[in-house]
Motif scaffolding. Structure first.
Motif, short mmCIF file in Angstrom:
data_model
loop_
_atom_site.label_atom_id
_atom_site.label_comp_id
_atom_site.label_asym_id
_atom_site.label_seq_id
_atom_site.Cartn_x
_atom_site.Cartn_y
_atom_site.Cartn_z
N PRO A 1 -38.30 -28.44 129.04
CA PRO A 1 -39.15 -29.15 128.08
C PRO A 1 -39.98 -28.22 127.19
O PRO A 1 -40.24 -28.52 126.03
N SER A 2 -40.38 -27.08 127.75
CA SER A 2 -41.10 -26.08 126.96
C SER A 2 -40.79 -24.70 127.54
O SER A 2 -40.47 -24.59 128.73
N PRO A 3 -40.86 -23.66 126.73
CA PRO A 3 -40.58 -22.32 127.23
C PRO A 3 -41.64 -21.86 128.23
O PRO A 3 -42.80 -22.27 128.14
N TRP A 4 -41.22 -21.02 129.16
CA TRP A 4 -42.13 -20.41 130.12
C TRP A 4 -42.10 -18.90 129.91
O TRP A 4 -41.05 -18.32 129.66
N ILE A 5 -43.26 -18.27 130.02
CA ILE A 5 -43.37 -16.82 129.87
C ILE A 5 -43.61 -16.23 131.25
O ILE A 5 -44.52 -16.65 131.97
N PHE A 6 -42.80 -15.26 131.63
CA PHE A 6 -42.94 -14.57 132.91
C PHE A 6 -43.30 -13.11 132.65
O PHE A 6 -42.72 -12.46 131.78
#
Length: 125
Positions: A47-52
């Motif tokens: 649904p939305s990008p994730w930053i790791f």
């Protein structure tokens, strides 16, 4: 941080592959290299990008896709979601989400994976 590398099987809706997996207690989530993900399963946009944040504490990677797979570790089949990342340094990273959920332990001295077959006794109450 504990690191062990072992070959595992990953089964998707397209095909089954053997891949090298880095078992990493320092990774909060589990990842697969995007090109492998595309080969084995239907990859969906999150649904939305994730930053790791990378292990060096400075670099970052953005993830936008995931897939659901069965994973066979030492003959024990589990299911989980992997996050697909382009240009991942490893084929697969098994992180704390899988290790904790499936009660997998790492024996760092023997470089072995400890998994109890009882974890696959799923219950719906």
């Amino acid at each position: 941080m504990g690191l062990i590398s072992k070959q595992i099987e990953v089964i998707g809706d397209k095909q089954k592959i053997k891949a090298q997996a880095l078992f990493d207690t320092g990774a909060s989530a589990s990842f697969i290299r995007k090109d492998l993900a595309d080969q084995i399963a239907t990859v969906v946009r999150m649904p939305s990008p994730w930053i790791f944040i990378l292990g060096d504490g400075k670099g970052k990677v953005q993830a936008e896709h995931c897939l659901h797979v069965d994973i066979i570790i030492k003959g024990v089949k589990i299911f989980h979601q992997l996050i697909a990342v382009k240009d991942l340094g490893e084929e697969i990273i098994i992180g704390a989400d899988i290790l904790q959920r499936w009660k997998i332990k790492l024996d760092l001295e023997k470089e072995d994976i400890l998994i109890d077959k009882k974890v696959t006794e799923l219950k719906l109450m």
